[in-house]
Write a protein that holds these residues in place. Structure first.
Motif, PDB file in Angstrom:
ATOM      1  N   LEU A 175      -6.499  68.443  48.373  1.00 38.42           N
ATOM      2  CA  LEU A 175      -5.563  67.620  49.074  1.00 38.42           C
ATOM      3  C   LEU A 175      -6.380  66.606  49.592  1.00 38.42           C
ATOM      4  O   LEU A 175      -7.061  67.205  50.713  1.00 38.42           O
ATOM      5  CB  LEU A 175      -4.621  68.232  49.804  1.00 38.42           C
ATOM      6  CG  LEU A 175      -3.716  69.222  49.144  1.00 38.42           C
ATOM      7  CD1 LEU A 175      -2.600  69.919  50.109  1.00 38.42           C
ATOM      8  CD2 LEU A 175      -2.674  68.522  47.881  1.00 38.42           C
ATOM      9  N   VAL A 176      -6.326  65.450  49.724  1.00 36.17           N
ATOM     10  CA  VAL A 176      -7.437  64.284  50.406  1.00 36.17           C
ATOM     11  C   VAL A 176      -6.299  63.260  50.993  1.00 36.17           C
ATOM     12  O   VAL A 176      -5.146  63.001  50.514  1.00 36.17           O
ATOM     13  CB  VAL A 176      -8.537  63.693  49.586  1.00 36.17           C
ATOM     14  CG1 VAL A 176      -9.298  64.751  48.836  1.00 36.17           C
ATOM     15  CG2 VAL A 176      -7.875  62.838  48.483  1.00 36.17           C
ATOM     16  N   GLY A 177      -6.718  62.493  52.050  1.00 34.02           N
ATOM     17  CA  GLY A 177      -5.748  61.566  52.513  1.00 34.02           C
ATOM     18  C   GLY A 177      -6.097  61.290  53.924  1.00 34.02           C
ATOM     19  O   GLY A 177      -7.114  62.158  54.647  1.00 34.02           O
ATOM     20  N   ALA A 178      -5.702  60.362  54.676  1.00 35.84           N
ATOM     21  CA  ALA A 178      -5.902  60.119  55.873  1.00 35.84           C
ATOM     22  C   ALA A 178      -5.422  61.050  56.825  1.00 35.84           C
ATOM     23  O   ALA A 178      -4.511  61.779  56.499  1.00 35.84           O
ATOM     24  CB  ALA A 178      -5.429  58.701  56.422  1.00 35.84           C
ATOM     25  N   SER A 179      -5.820  61.235  58.158  1.00 33.31           N
ATOM     26  CA  SER A 179      -5.272  62.001  58.979  1.00 33.31           C
ATOM     27  C   SER A 179      -3.981  61.787  59.439  1.00 33.31           C
ATOM     28  O   SER A 179      -3.500  60.624  59.639  1.00 33.31           O
ATOM     29  CB  SER A 179      -6.205  62.086  60.341  1.00 33.31           C
ATOM     30  OG  SER A 179      -7.601  62.468  60.169  1.00 33.31           O
ATOM     31  N   GLY A 180      -3.225  62.856  59.449  1.00 29.17           N
ATOM     32  CA  GLY A 180      -1.775  62.582  59.577  1.00 29.17           C
ATOM     33  C   GLY A 180      -0.882  62.326  58.454  1.00 29.17           C
ATOM     34  O   GLY A 180       0.341  62.274  58.655  1.00 29.17           O
ATOM     35  N   SER A 181      -1.547  62.310  57.330  1.00 30.37           N
ATOM     36  CA  SER A 181      -0.857  61.963  56.068  1.00 30.37           C
ATOM     37  C   SER A 181       0.018  63.294  55.517  1.00 30.37           C
ATOM     38  O   SER A 181       0.873  63.007  54.697  1.00 30.37           O
ATOM     39  CB  SER A 181      -1.830  61.751  54.987  1.00 30.37           C
ATOM     40  OG  SER A 181      -2.631  62.836  54.613  1.00 30.37           O
ATOM     41  N   GLY A 182      -0.288  64.501  56.098  1.00 32.70           N
ATOM     42  CA  GLY A 182       0.672  65.600  55.717  1.00 32.70           C
ATOM     43  C   GLY A 182      -0.201  66.848  54.939  1.00 32.70           C
ATOM     44  O   GLY A 182       0.534  67.669  54.390  1.00 32.70           O
ATOM     45  N   VAL A 332      -5.996  77.969  44.140  1.00 25.24           N
ATOM     46  CA  VAL A 332      -6.804  77.485  45.464  1.00 25.24           C
ATOM     47  C   VAL A 332      -6.343  75.942  45.734  1.00 25.24           C
ATOM     48  O   VAL A 332      -6.288  74.939  44.878  1.00 25.24           O
ATOM     49  CB  VAL A 332      -8.377  77.215  45.319  1.00 25.24           C
ATOM     50  CG1 VAL A 332      -8.918  76.845  46.226  1.00 25.24           C
ATOM     51  CG2 VAL A 332      -8.660  78.621  44.794  1.00 25.24           C
ATOM     52  N   ILE A 333      -6.134  76.025  47.056  1.00 22.31           N
ATOM     53  CA  ILE A 333      -5.640  74.604  47.713  1.00 22.31           C
ATOM     54  C   ILE A 333      -6.521  74.267  48.740  1.00 22.31           C
ATOM     55  O   ILE A 333      -6.868  75.058  49.608  1.00 22.31           O
ATOM     56  CB  ILE A 333      -4.144  74.326  48.223  1.00 22.31           C
ATOM     57  CG1 ILE A 333      -3.119  74.786  47.338  1.00 22.31           C
ATOM     58  CG2 ILE A 333      -4.076  73.074  49.278  1.00 22.31           C
ATOM     59  CD1 ILE A 333      -2.732  76.040  47.166  1.00 22.31           C
ATOM     60  N   MET A 334      -7.468  73.273  48.658  1.00 21.69           N
ATOM     61  CA  MET A 334      -8.450  72.935  49.491  1.00 21.69           C
ATOM     62  C   MET A 334      -8.105  71.560  50.098  1.00 21.69           C
ATOM     63  O   MET A 334      -7.574  70.522  49.452  1.00 21.69           O
ATOM     64  CB  MET A 334     -10.043  72.534  48.782  1.00 21.69           C
ATOM     65  CG  MET A 334     -10.331  73.817  48.019  1.00 21.69           C
ATOM     66  SD  MET A 334     -11.749  73.388  46.842  1.00 21.69           S
ATOM     67  CE  MET A 334     -13.016  72.890  48.051  1.00 21.69           C
ATOM     68  N   ILE A 335      -8.311  71.550  51.382  1.00 21.73           N
ATOM     69  CA  ILE A 335      -8.095  70.379  52.163  1.00 21.73           C
ATOM     70  C   ILE A 335      -9.644  69.983  52.870  1.00 21.73           C
ATOM     71  O   ILE A 335     -10.316  70.843  53.591  1.00 21.73           O
ATOM     72  CB  ILE A 335      -7.220  70.617  53.329  1.00 21.73           C
ATOM     73  CG1 ILE A 335      -5.732  71.055  52.784  1.00 21.73           C
ATOM     74  CG2 ILE A 335      -7.053  69.316  54.430  1.00 21.73           C
ATOM     75  CD1 ILE A 335      -4.812  71.459  53.803  1.00 21.73           C
ATOM     76  N   ALA A 336      -9.920  68.478  52.573  1.00 19.81           N
ATOM     77  CA  ALA A 336     -11.167  68.426  53.007  1.00 19.81           C
ATOM     78  C   ALA A 336     -11.477  66.785  53.413  1.00 19.81           C
ATOM     79  O   ALA A 336     -10.938  65.899  52.579  1.00 19.81           O
ATOM     80  CB  ALA A 336     -12.336  68.866  51.906  1.00 19.81           C
ATOM     81  N   HIS A 337     -11.906  66.432  54.424  1.00 16.97           N
ATOM     82  CA  HIS A 337     -12.469  65.091  54.607  1.00 16.97           C
ATOM     83  C   HIS A 337     -13.716  64.818  54.113  1.00 16.97           C
ATOM     84  O   HIS A 337     -14.148  63.721  53.888  1.00 16.97           O
ATOM     85  CB  HIS A 337     -12.314  64.780  56.223  1.00 16.97           C
ATOM     86  CG  HIS A 337     -10.950  64.763  56.670  1.00 16.97           C
ATOM     87  ND1 HIS A 337     -10.311  65.634  57.738  1.00 16.97           N
ATOM     88  CD2 HIS A 337      -9.908  64.012  56.405  1.00 16.97           C
ATOM     89  CE1 HIS A 337      -9.062  65.254  58.077  1.00 16.97           C
ATOM     90  NE2 HIS A 337      -8.769  64.276  57.160  1.00 16.97           N
ATOM     91  N   ARG A 338     -14.482  66.057  53.969  1.00 14.74           N
ATOM     92  CA  ARG A 338     -16.004  65.793  53.447  1.00 14.74           C
ATOM     93  C   ARG A 338     -15.748  65.610  51.768  1.00 14.74           C
ATOM     94  O   ARG A 338     -15.575  66.747  51.135  1.00 14.74           O
ATOM     95  CB  ARG A 338     -16.681  67.008  53.810  1.00 14.74           C
ATOM     96  CG  ARG A 338     -18.196  66.739  53.653  1.00 14.74           C
ATOM     97  CD  ARG A 338     -19.220  67.665  54.065  1.00 14.74           C
ATOM     98  NE  ARG A 338     -19.007  68.074  55.431  1.00 14.74           N
ATOM     99  CZ  ARG A 338     -19.748  68.870  56.314  1.00 14.74           C
ATOM    100  NH1 ARG A 338     -20.265  69.716  55.378  1.00 14.74           N
ATOM    101  NH2 ARG A 338     -19.540  68.791  57.507  1.00 14.74           N
ATOM    102  N   LEU A 339     -15.582  64.558  51.253  1.00 10.93           N
ATOM    103  CA  LEU A 339     -15.168  64.380  50.050  1.00 10.93           C
ATOM    104  C   LEU A 339     -16.125  64.675  48.900  1.00 10.93           C
ATOM    105  O   LEU A 339     -15.639  64.988  47.738  1.00 10.93           O
ATOM    106  CB  LEU A 339     -14.615  62.832  49.766  1.00 10.93           C
ATOM    107  CG  LEU A 339     -13.451  62.297  50.449  1.00 10.93           C
ATOM    108  CD1 LEU A 339     -13.231  60.914  50.243  1.00 10.93           C
ATOM    109  CD2 LEU A 339     -12.531  63.098  50.301  1.00 10.93           C
TER     110      LEU A 339
END
Length: 389
Positions: A175-182, A332-339
């Motif tokens: 899951l990628v996106g800007a901060s606060g996107s959900g 697996v669900i990954m959340i990362a800002h380090r794309l």
């Protein structure tokens, strides 16, 4: 108000130091201190008159008795006897003053204690209000995740609005996106941290509320960005993932999580107590021990919320290797800002304003002018940024 503003002030200290800000940036905190001081002064003044009258009445009690002493002397009473009585009443009146003061302070502390208890009880009630209501199913038939017109918000405003998508089991999703996107909200709902406002959230074809707490704890593992370790041994910290695990299973989990070099640093190896003197672990090392705990749990759904964000460059490779062992044959669900860390995911979902606006492989999403491609370009530009002398 002053307590909350003090917390914000402390959190902002690093900004002041880095950017050489001034106290003018914290006018709100200063104003709360001024308001609190005014409140204290006004409250003190409101107590001044009754408290002074109270002290005067108790302290002049012996003086009030002087006319009575004069009358008794006129009637022939013994001077020594009357002086003894007068001294007695003077001492007792002083004791009354001290005693009443203590009673008032006890009353004040009792009032404050009752208020604290009321606040705690209200907090517990508030926490239970948002808690997911669980059912009786202890097993999940499969681990497909489905959002069906789900809406959810922490307060009045929804973070997710009419969200629908499916995640087939045994694949890795990012899951990628800007901060606060959900992104984190989606992960927390899958974990059962909150109940949804409307719609249906299903795992294995059943609504999440149909499963028991035992089933959710057994089948879902969550590795947070800031992993927490308890003040006990490394071995016991890992075994919390599966209290029934034997020594061999715990050590194998530590090995798969690439913790061998961590244990080698300490004389007592896995028996080293976290937080004891001389035990100093970096953020990446703490994260690897947390991954070992998740490995030992062997859950079927793994959620990684910025799990490598605390890693330094030396630890990142080890953490990625540990992740590869953790996520094998799992959903697996990954959340990362380090794309750079999510390019190998089976499918990437771009989240914006609580909606899935794009999904596909890295290759597919990079093949056109997608939102994901824009994020990757911005990420690469940020990585190439350098301070030029």
């Amino acid at each position: 108000n002053m307590n909350s503003e003090a917390v914000e002030y402390v959190r902002g200290m690093q900004v002041v130091k880095i950017f050489k800000g001034t106290l003018q940036s914290f006018k709100i905190f200063y104003q709360t201190i001024v308001d609190y001081s005014k409140f204290c002064i006004e409250y003190t003044y409101s107590c001044r008159l009754p408290y002074v009258i109270f002290q005067i009445l108790l302290n002049i009690a012996p003086a009030i008795l002087l006319p009575l002493v004069a009358v008794l002397l006129d009637r022939g009473e013994s001077v020594q006897f009357l002086l003894a009585k007068l001294l007695y009443f003077a001492v007792v009146s002083g004791l009354f003053l001290v005693t009443f003061n203590k009673v008032m302070y006890v009353g004040q502390n009792s009032f404050m204690g009752a208020q604290a208890v009321d606040k705690l009880e209200a907090l517990f009630v508030e926490m239970q209000k948002d808690k997911l209501e669980t059912g009786e199913l202890d097993q999940m038939e499969n681990f497909e995740i489905a959002f069906d017109h789900v809406s959810f918000g922490y307060k009045d405003e929804n973070v997710l609005e009419d969200l629908s998508f499916k995640l087939p089991q045994h694949q890795t999703y990012a899951l990628v996106g800007a901060s606060g996107s959900g992104k984190s909200t989606i992960a927390k709902l899958i974990s059962g941290f909150y109940k949804i406002n409307s719609g249906q959230l299903k795992i294995g074809g059943r609504e999440i509320s149909a499963y028991s707490e035992k089933a959710l704890e057994k089948h879902i593992a969550f590795v947070f960005q800031n992993a927490k370790l308890f003040k006990t041994s490394i071995f016991e910290n890992v075994r919390m993932g599966n209290p029934e695990a034997d020594n061999e299973m715990v050590m194998e989990a530590l090995h798969q999580a690439k913790c061998d070099d961590i244990l080698a640093k300490f004389e007592q190896k896995e028996k080293t107590v976290i937080g004891s003197k001389g035990v100093d672990l970096s953020g990446g090392e703490i994260q690897r021990i947390a991954i070992a705990r998740a490995l030992l749990k062997d859950a079927d759904i793994i959620i990684l919320d910025e799990a490598s964000a605390a890693a330094d460059p030396e630890n990142e490779y080890e953490i990625q290797q540990a992740f590869s062992n953790l996520i094998r044959n799992k959903t697996v669900i990954m959340i990362a800002h380090r794309l750079s860390s999510i390019r190998q995911a089976d499918e990437i979902l771009v989240v914006d304003n609580g909606q899935i606006v794009e999904r596909g492989t890295d290759q597919k999403l990079m093949s056109f002018d997608s939102r994901y491609k824009q994020l990757q370009v911005a990420f690469n530009q940020a990585n190439q940024w350098r301070v030029v002398q």
